[in-house]
Motif scaffolding. Structure first.
Motif, PDB file in Angstrom:
ATOM      1  N   GLN A 188      -3.276   0.480  -3.740  1.00 39.15           N
ATOM      2  CA  GLN A 188      -2.863  -0.706  -3.190  1.00 39.15           C
ATOM      3  C   GLN A 188      -2.397  -1.440  -4.741  1.00 39.15           C
ATOM      4  OE1 GLN A 188      -6.168  -2.421  -1.122  1.00 39.15           O
ATOM      5  NE2 GLN A 188      -4.879  -1.973   0.897  1.00 39.15           N
ATOM      6  N   GLY A 229      -2.531   6.022  -0.792  1.00 38.75           N
ATOM      7  CA  GLY A 229      -3.252   4.832  -0.252  1.00 38.75           C
ATOM      8  C   GLY A 229      -3.415   3.739  -1.312  1.00 38.75           C
ATOM      9  N   THR A 276       0.823  -1.233   0.027  1.00 36.44           N
ATOM     10  CA  THR A 276       0.124   0.116   0.014  1.00 36.44           C
ATOM     11  C   THR A 276       0.879   1.372  -0.227  1.00 36.44           C
ATOM     12  OG1 THR A 276      -1.656  -1.243   1.353  1.00 36.44           O
ATOM     13  CG2 THR A 276      -1.784   1.282   1.052  1.00 36.44           C
TER      14      THR A 276
END
Ligand SMILES: [Zn+2]
Length: 53
Positions: A10, A8, A3
């Protein structure tokens, strides 16, 4: 699963995370995706903490 600590994002494909950047800030390991790495390369080279971005 990796991540990005900045946006943020992924990524589960390890091959793609090879272009990601890892950095150690105040003893904690941070991971940044390829996009964030490019965008913030200058700041990272200046060894600024992510709070400054
Ligand atoms: Zn990112």
């Amino acid at each position: 699963m990796t991540t990005c600590d900045f946006c943020g994002k992924q990524e589960s494909d390890e091959a793609k995370t090879l272009t990601w950047t890892t950095a150690t800030e105040r003893g904690r390991q941070r991971v940044y995706c390829d996009e964030c790495s490019r965008t913030h390369l200058r700041a990272m080279e200046g060894k600024l903490d992510s709070e400054w971005w």
